[in-house]
Design a protein around this motif. Structure first.
Motif, PDB file in Angstrom:
ATOM      1  N   VAL A 258       0.814  -1.387  -0.063  1.00 35.48           N
ATOM      2  CA  VAL A 258      -0.175   0.056  -0.221  1.00 35.48           C
ATOM      3  C   VAL A 258       0.756   1.379   0.083  1.00 35.48           C
ATOM      4  N   VAL A 259       0.259   2.105  -0.791  1.00 37.16           N
ATOM      5  CA  VAL A 259       1.149   3.356  -0.760  1.00 37.16           C
ATOM      6  C   VAL A 259       0.577   4.165   0.297  1.00 37.16           C
ATOM      7  N   VAL A 260       1.452   4.866   0.899  1.00 36.87           N
ATOM      8  CA  VAL A 260       1.450   5.901   2.175  1.00 36.87           C
ATOM      9  C   VAL A 260       1.014   7.324   1.407  1.00 36.87           C
ATOM     10  N   THR A 261      -0.224   7.848   1.897  1.00 33.12           N
ATOM     11  CA  THR A 261      -0.566   9.274   1.301  1.00 33.12           C
ATOM     12  C   THR A 261      -0.356  10.215   2.445  1.00 33.12           C
ATOM     13  N   ALA A 262      -0.502   9.806   3.668  1.00 27.52           N
ATOM     14  CA  ALA A 262      -0.201  10.828   4.644  1.00 27.52           C
ATOM     15  C   ALA A 262       0.282   9.752   6.006  1.00 27.52           C
ATOM     16  N   VAL A 263       0.712  10.590   6.953  1.00 24.36           N
ATOM     17  CA  VAL A 263       1.373  10.319   8.097  1.00 24.36           C
ATOM     18  C   VAL A 263       0.833  10.955   9.318  1.00 24.36           C
ATOM     19  N   MET A 264      -0.014  10.591   9.877  1.00 27.47           N
ATOM     20  CA  MET A 264      -0.445  11.483  11.159  1.00 27.47           C
ATOM     21  C   MET A 264       0.696  11.737  12.258  1.00 27.47           C
ATOM     22  N   PRO A 265       0.789  13.098  12.470  1.00 26.74           N
ATOM     23  CA  PRO A 265       1.925  13.454  13.442  1.00 26.74           C
ATOM     24  C   PRO A 265       1.702  12.865  14.777  1.00 26.74           C
ATOM     25  N   HIS A 266       2.955  12.529  15.306  1.00 27.63           N
ATOM     26  CA  HIS A 266       3.028  11.833  16.782  1.00 27.63           C
ATOM     27  C   HIS A 266       2.576  10.473  16.765  1.00 27.63           C
ATOM     28  N   SER A 267       2.292   9.816  15.705  1.00 28.42           N
ATOM     29  CA  SER A 267       1.936   8.404  15.508  1.00 28.42           C
ATOM     30  C   SER A 267       3.118   7.331  15.288  1.00 28.42           C
ATOM     31  N   PRO A 268       2.568   6.108  15.670  1.00 32.89           N
ATOM     32  CA  PRO A 268       3.876   5.147  15.524  1.00 32.89           C
ATOM     33  C   PRO A 268       4.471   5.189  14.236  1.00 32.89           C
ATOM     34  N   ALA A 269       3.722   5.313  13.039  1.00 30.73           N
ATOM     35  CA  ALA A 269       4.249   5.687  11.845  1.00 30.73           C
ATOM     36  C   ALA A 269       5.324   6.782  11.815  1.00 30.73           C
ATOM     37  N   ALA A 270       4.873   7.971  12.269  1.00 32.65           N
ATOM     38  CA  ALA A 270       5.660   9.051  12.229  1.00 32.65           C
ATOM     39  C   ALA A 270       6.983   8.871  13.064  1.00 32.65           C
ATOM     40  N   ASP A 271       7.072   8.074  14.290  1.00 30.94           N
ATOM     41  CA  ASP A 271       8.165   7.678  14.865  1.00 30.94           C
ATOM     42  C   ASP A 271       9.003   6.800  14.098  1.00 30.94           C
ATOM     43  N   ALA A 272       8.450   5.869  13.331  1.00 23.93           N
ATOM     44  CA  ALA A 272       9.279   4.865  12.414  1.00 23.93           C
ATOM     45  C   ALA A 272       9.821   5.646  11.361  1.00 23.93           C
ATOM     46  N   LYS A 273       9.600   6.899  11.129  1.00 20.02           N
ATOM     47  CA  LYS A 273       9.853   7.696  10.085  1.00 20.02           C
ATOM     48  C   LYS A 273       9.417   7.222   8.860  1.00 20.02           C
ATOM     49  N   ILE A 274       8.261   6.711   8.553  1.00 26.50           N
ATOM     50  CA  ILE A 274       7.275   6.419   7.551  1.00 26.50           C
ATOM     51  C   ILE A 274       7.227   7.757   6.905  1.00 26.50           C
ATOM     52  N   GLN A 275       7.352   7.878   5.625  1.00 24.16           N
ATOM     53  CA  GLN A 275       6.787   9.059   4.848  1.00 24.16           C
ATOM     54  C   GLN A 275       6.001   9.130   3.834  1.00 24.16           C
ATOM     55  N   ARG A 276       5.271  10.028   3.516  1.00 25.69           N
ATOM     56  CA  ARG A 276       4.394  10.341   2.250  1.00 25.69           C
ATOM     57  C   ARG A 276       5.028   9.696   0.980  1.00 25.69           C
ATOM     58  N   GLY A 277       4.518   8.510   0.174  1.00 25.37           N
ATOM     59  CA  GLY A 277       5.040   8.161  -0.771  1.00 25.37           C
ATOM     60  C   GLY A 277       5.622   6.730  -0.636  1.00 25.37           C
ATOM     61  N   ASP A 278       5.873   6.267   0.761  1.00 19.40           N
ATOM     62  CA  ASP A 278       6.489   5.140   1.129  1.00 19.40           C
ATOM     63  C   ASP A 278       5.540   4.118   0.462  1.00 19.40           C
ATOM     64  N   VAL A 279       6.112   2.880   0.080  1.00 17.12           N
ATOM     65  CA  VAL A 279       5.107   1.642  -0.036  1.00 17.12           C
ATOM     66  C   VAL A 279       5.485   0.548   0.876  1.00 17.12           C
ATOM     67  N   ILE A 280       4.177   0.189   1.497  1.00 17.69           N
ATOM     68  CA  ILE A 280       4.312  -0.747   2.715  1.00 17.69           C
ATOM     69  C   ILE A 280       4.160  -2.061   2.181  1.00 17.69           C
ATOM     70  N   GLU A 281       5.060  -3.094   1.927  1.00 18.24           N
ATOM     71  CA  GLU A 281       4.723  -4.277   1.468  1.00 18.24           C
ATOM     72  C   GLU A 281       4.688  -5.630   2.180  1.00 18.24           C
ATOM     73  N   LYS A 282       5.071  -5.335   3.494  1.00 15.20           N
ATOM     74  CA  LYS A 282       4.762  -6.437   4.531  1.00 15.20           C
ATOM     75  C   LYS A 282       4.388  -5.709   5.682  1.00 15.20           C
ATOM     76  N   PHE A 283       3.744  -6.556   6.234  1.00 15.69           N
ATOM     77  CA  PHE A 283       3.173  -6.009   7.754  1.00 15.69           C
ATOM     78  C   PHE A 283       3.342  -7.183   8.782  1.00 15.69           C
ATOM     79  N   ASP A 284       4.130  -7.051   9.764  1.00 14.29           N
ATOM     80  CA  ASP A 284       4.186  -8.241  10.867  1.00 14.29           C
ATOM     81  C   ASP A 284       4.597  -9.424  10.168  1.00 14.29           C
TER      82      ASP A 284
END
Length: 82
Positions: free
Chosen positions: A48-74
Motif C-alpha cells: 500500500v502507498v502511504v498518502t499521509a502520516v499522522m503527526p506523533h503516530s507510531p508511523a511518524a516515530d518509525a520515519k514512514i513518509q508520504r509516498g512510501d510503499v509498505i509491502e509487508k506488515f508483521d
C-alpha cells in the motif's frame, strides 16, 4: 446495508476483552488511497502507498513518509486489490 468482518477479527476482539478487560486495536497512523486511485497507487501491485502520516503516530516515530510503499506488515505480504 450490511457490514462484513473477517471471522478472526471477532475472535481477536473477544480474546482481548477476556484477557485484558478491553479491546485493544493496533494503530499505525497512516492514510492510504483506495486501490489504484489517484496519482499514488497507480501501477503498484503489492503493498500500500502511504498518502499521509499522522503527526506523533507510531508511523511518524518509525520515519514512514508520504509516498512510501509498505509491502509487508508483521511478516505478512500485503496485496492490493485490482
Amino acid at each position: 446495508m450490511g457490514v462484513a468482518a473477517p471471522p478472526n477479527a471477532g475472535r481477536m476482539a473477544l480474546d482481548s476483552l477476556l484477557k485484558q478487560g478491553r479491546i485493544i486495536r493496533g494503530y499505525l497512523g497512516i492514510l492510504t488511497p483506495p486501490p489504484r486511485s489517484g496519482p499514488f497507487g497507480a501501477g503498484v501491485d503489492t503493498g500500500v502507498v502511504v498518502t499521509a502520516v499522522m503527526p506523533h503516530s507510531p508511523a511518524a516515530d518509525a520515519k514512514i513518509q508520504r509516498g512510501d510503499v509498505i509491502e509487508k506488515f508483521d511478516g505478512h505480504a500485503i496485496h492490493t486489490l485490482t
